[in-house]
Design an enzyme around this catalytic site. Structure first.
Site, PDB file in Angstrom:
ATOM      1  N   ASN A  50       0.827  -1.216   0.000  1.00 34.70           N
ATOM      2  CA  ASN A  50       0.000   0.000   0.000  1.00 34.70           C
ATOM      3  C   ASN A  50       0.859   1.263   0.000  1.00 34.70           C
ATOM      4  OD1 ASN A  50       0.595  -0.922   2.676  1.00 34.70           O
ATOM      5  ND2 ASN A  50      -0.960   0.407   3.536  1.00 34.70           N
ATOM      6  N   GLU A  52       0.314   5.414   0.733  1.00 33.60           N
ATOM      7  CA  GLU A  52      -0.612   6.415   1.267  1.00 33.60           C
ATOM      8  C   GLU A  52      -0.224   7.837   0.847  1.00 33.60           C
ATOM      9  OE1 GLU A  52      -0.758   5.654   5.494  1.00 33.60           O
ATOM     10  OE2 GLU A  52      -1.957   3.838   5.168  1.00 33.60           O
ATOM     11  N   CYS A  61      -4.432   0.679  -2.145  1.00 35.41           N
ATOM     12  CA  CYS A  61      -4.221  -0.594  -1.445  1.00 35.41           C
ATOM     13  C   CYS A  61      -3.140  -1.438  -2.123  1.00 35.41           C
ATOM     14  CB  CYS A  61      -5.504  -1.414  -1.440  1.00 35.41           C
ATOM     15  SG  CYS A  61      -6.857  -0.688  -0.523  1.00 35.41           S
ATOM     16  N   GLU A  63      -3.275  -4.553  -2.820  1.00 33.08           N
ATOM     17  CA  GLU A  63      -3.833  -5.460  -3.833  1.00 33.08           C
ATOM     18  C   GLU A  63      -3.903  -4.778  -5.194  1.00 33.08           C
ATOM     19  OE1 GLU A  63      -4.949  -4.740  -0.818  1.00 33.08           O
ATOM     20  OE2 GLU A  63      -6.327  -6.259  -0.047  1.00 33.08           O
ATOM     21  N   CYS A  97     -11.017  -3.085  -4.156  1.00 31.67           N
ATOM     22  CA  CYS A  97     -10.123  -4.144  -4.642  1.00 31.67           C
ATOM     23  C   CYS A  97     -10.923  -5.373  -5.064  1.00 31.67           C
ATOM     24  CB  CYS A  97      -9.104  -4.504  -3.568  1.00 31.67           C
ATOM     25  SG  CYS A  97      -7.906  -3.174  -3.283  1.00 31.67           S
TER      26      CYS A  97
HETATM   27  N1  THU Z   1      -5.200  -1.376   2.805  1.00 29.11           N
HETATM   28  C1  THU Z   1      -4.674  -2.240   1.884  1.00 29.11           C
HETATM   29  O1  THU Z   1      -3.607  -1.990   1.333  1.00 29.11           O
HETATM   30  N2  THU Z   1      -5.358  -3.358   1.599  1.00 29.11           N
HETATM   31  C2  THU Z   1      -6.494  -3.762   2.229  1.00 29.11           C
HETATM   32  O2  THU Z   1      -7.004  -4.830   1.950  1.00 29.11           O
HETATM   33  C3  THU Z   1      -7.115  -2.898   3.255  1.00 29.11           C
HETATM   34  C4  THU Z   1      -6.478  -1.576   3.446  1.00 29.11           C
HETATM   35  C5  THU Z   1      -4.414  -0.204   3.164  1.00 29.11           C
HETATM   36  C6  THU Z   1      -4.961   1.121   2.734  1.00 29.11           C
HETATM   37  C7  THU Z   1      -4.330   2.033   3.766  1.00 29.11           C
HETATM   38  O3  THU Z   1      -3.032   2.384   3.359  1.00 29.11           O
HETATM   39  C8  THU Z   1      -4.222   1.194   5.005  1.00 29.11           C
HETATM   40  O4  THU Z   1      -4.335  -0.143   4.574  1.00 29.11           O
HETATM   41  C9  THU Z   1      -5.269   1.481   6.048  1.00 29.11           C
HETATM   42  O5  THU Z   1      -6.533   1.418   5.518  1.00 29.11           O
END
Ligand code: THU
Length: 142
Positions: A50, A52, A61, A63, A97
């Site tokens: 991920n 941000e 995300c 995925e 996702c």
């Molecule tokens: N996040 C993911 O990368 N995948 C998931 O399945 C759920 C959430 C990330 C997004 C964000 O950077 C952090 O987790 C908190 O939501």
């Protein structure tokens, strides 16, 4: 090697790749690091983590990062996706996702694990995660 062992070693390998990807997560705001690894039908692994933004809604995300990397590398057929994060039972993919997985990796087996207990792996199909997915713009009932 019997097929079950081939499968389980493939699973462990994919989870390992997701754990390695997780170490490169860019998650300074949530501190919630997620790693994902996709397995192509030809046995290649493409991973992501991920990323941000200070403008939180721009976050992507793990995925989708893995999927977009794979798609833009020309990969089109995926057999599995491993997802890991430090959360009991492992991270369940978000709705966005799930939609993209339904479109681009419908046949993938989804493996989810808590990064601190990565030998305990839960398994899902994409159809279980998003039943009745929106997949077509066609109005043609024929
Ligand atoms: N996040 C993911 O990368 N995948 C998931 O399945 C759920 C959430 C990330 C997004 C964000 O950077 C952090 O987790 C908190 O939501």
């Amino acid at each position: 090697m019997p097929p079950s062992q081939v499968r389980s070693s493939g699973k462990a390998r994919l989870i390992r790749a997701a754990l390695q990807a997780r170490a490169r997560a860019v998650a300074p705001y949530s501190k919630f690091q997620v790693g994902a690894a996709l397995l192509t039908s030809r046995g290649k692994i493409i991973s992501g983590a991920n990323v941000e933004s200070v403008s939180y809604g721009l976050t992507c995300c793990a995925e989708r990062i893995a999927l977009f990397k794979a798609l833009t590398a020309g990969k089109r057929k995926f057999t599995a996706l491993a997802i890991v994060a430090r959360v009991a039972g492992g991270p369940m993919p978000c709705g966005a996702c799930r939609q993209l997985l339904s479109e681009y990796a419908p046949a993938a087996t989804i493996w989810v694990a808590d990064s601190a207990r990565s030998k305990t792996i839960r398994e899902f199909t994409v159809q279980e995660l998003l039943p009745g997915a929106f997949l077509s713009l066609s109005n043609d009932l024929a």
